[in-house]
Design a protein around this motif. Structure first.
Motif, PDB file in Angstrom:
ATOM      1  N   GLN A  48       0.851  -1.192   0.000  1.00 45.93           N
ATOM      2  CA  GLN A  48       0.000   0.000   0.000  1.00 45.93           C
ATOM      3  C   GLN A  48       0.888   1.244   0.000  1.00 45.93           C
ATOM      4  O   GLN A  48       1.922   1.296   0.670  1.00 45.93           O
ATOM      5  N   GLY A 108       2.557   4.692   0.799  1.00 41.80           N
ATOM      6  CA  GLY A 108       2.730   5.413   2.049  1.00 41.80           C
ATOM      7  C   GLY A 108       4.029   5.065   2.745  1.00 41.80           C
ATOM      8  O   GLY A 108       4.985   4.576   2.132  1.00 41.80           O
ATOM      9  N   TRP A 161       6.437   3.075   5.416  1.00 44.90           N
ATOM     10  CA  TRP A 161       6.578   1.743   5.990  1.00 44.90           C
ATOM     11  C   TRP A 161       7.832   1.684   6.857  1.00 44.90           C
ATOM     12  O   TRP A 161       8.785   2.436   6.636  1.00 44.90           O
ATOM     13  N   HIS A 212       2.933  -0.858   8.046  1.00 50.50           N
ATOM     14  CA  HIS A 212       2.469   0.348   7.363  1.00 50.50           C
ATOM     15  C   HIS A 212       2.102   1.377   8.423  1.00 50.50           C
ATOM     16  O   HIS A 212       1.466   1.055   9.430  1.00 50.50           O
ATOM     17  N   GLN A 213       2.524   2.620   8.217  1.00 47.00           N
ATOM     18  CA  GLN A 213       2.250   3.673   9.187  1.00 47.00           C
ATOM     19  C   GLN A 213       1.535   4.825   8.490  1.00 47.00           C
ATOM     20  O   GLN A 213       2.169   5.617   7.783  1.00 47.00           O
ATOM     21  N   PRO A 214       0.213   4.940   8.673  1.00 46.33           N
ATOM     22  CA  PRO A 214      -0.529   6.050   8.069  1.00 46.33           C
ATOM     23  C   PRO A 214      -0.008   7.391   8.564  1.00 46.33           C
ATOM     24  O   PRO A 214       0.692   7.484   9.578  1.00 46.33           O
ATOM     25  N   THR A 215      -0.375   8.446   7.843  1.00 42.29           N
ATOM     26  CA  THR A 215       0.078   9.795   8.200  1.00 42.29           C
ATOM     27  C   THR A 215      -0.253  10.119   9.646  1.00 42.29           C
ATOM     28  O   THR A 215       0.547  10.705  10.370  1.00 42.29           O
TER      29      THR A 215
END
Length: 230
Positions: free
Chosen positions: A125, A127, A129, A187-190
């Motif tokens: 995805q 974004g 990571w 995964h690290q969203p905003t």
């Protein structure tokens, strides 16, 4: 103590002599590089000098050409230690494993103090990571059975293509300390916490230039060629 001399091989998606000239011009501007060997038909770039592979990797990517670290060695590093981790995808942090080969992580102990990390993964995805070694090599219950974090490896960005790669050196771990543990990609969203989604067990391996085993008879690629996207 004499500085470590790195010998690195990169696959670079060069399609013409202008591409090769751009690569040579970029590398010639980096202090510490002693030798540059560019083989256009094979899309291969060999570099030798006291410059860490991660520095060369970032410089090559900055040319706009797809770049993959294919092999690395250094003075005094013969058979000092290497490992590989093949990733599996999980349905959420508490899910059970569903095998889907997204890519590889490779670790090479280039000298007594320096471990080279090379992560290349497809289908992610878009974004931010992160990659980290976890204490346990148990993925029987997905991410939750890999235990607490043992050492952080670094972070990387994934663009619209879904491909992410990380090349870095660290003195915080040694290859022989992480065999049998696991690597977890999150995964690290905003805004929000990390979501661990991908993991694999770290296994001992031959050196990057030494491993001629085939990953899949369909592609015919060796373990160290499998992450090459071209």
């Amino acid at each position: 103590m004499a500085p470590t001399v790195f010998k690195s091989e990169f696959a670079v998606n060069m399609t013409c002599s202008s591409c090769a000239d751009s690569v040579r011009s970029t590398l010639s501007g980096i202090d510490g590089i002693d030798k540059i060997d560019i083989q256009l038909p094979e899309k291969r770039v060999m570099v030798e000098g006291a410059v860490p592979p991660s520095t060369i990797f970032r410089a090559l990517k900055a040319t706009g050409l797809a770049t993959v670290l294919r092999g690395q060695g250094s003075t005094g590093s013969a058979n000092i230690g290497a490992a590989v981790c093949i990733f599996e995808t999980f349905q959420g942090a508490k899910g059970w494993a569903q095998f889907n080969n997204k890519g590889l992580a490779r670790l090479q102990q280039v000298d007594e103090q320096t471990c080279l990390i090379d992560v290349a993964v497809d289908g992610l995805q878009e974004g931010h990571w992160t990659a980290a070694v976890h204490t346990l090599g148990d993925i029987s219950k997905g991410i939750e059975s890999t235990g607490p974090e043992f050492a952080e490896l670094g972070s990387f960005e994934v663009g619209p293509s879904g491909r992410g790669d990380l090349v870095a050196e660290t003195s915080k771990l040694k290859v022989w300390d992480v065999i049998g543990r696991s690597i977890v990609l999150s995964h690290q969203p905003t805004s929000g916490t990390r979501i661990p989604l991908i993991a694999g067990i770290i296994a001992r391996s031959a050196g990057i230039f030494e491993n001629a085993k085939r990953v899949c008879s369909c592609s015919g690629r060796t373990l160290w060629e499998e992450t090459t996207p071209f």
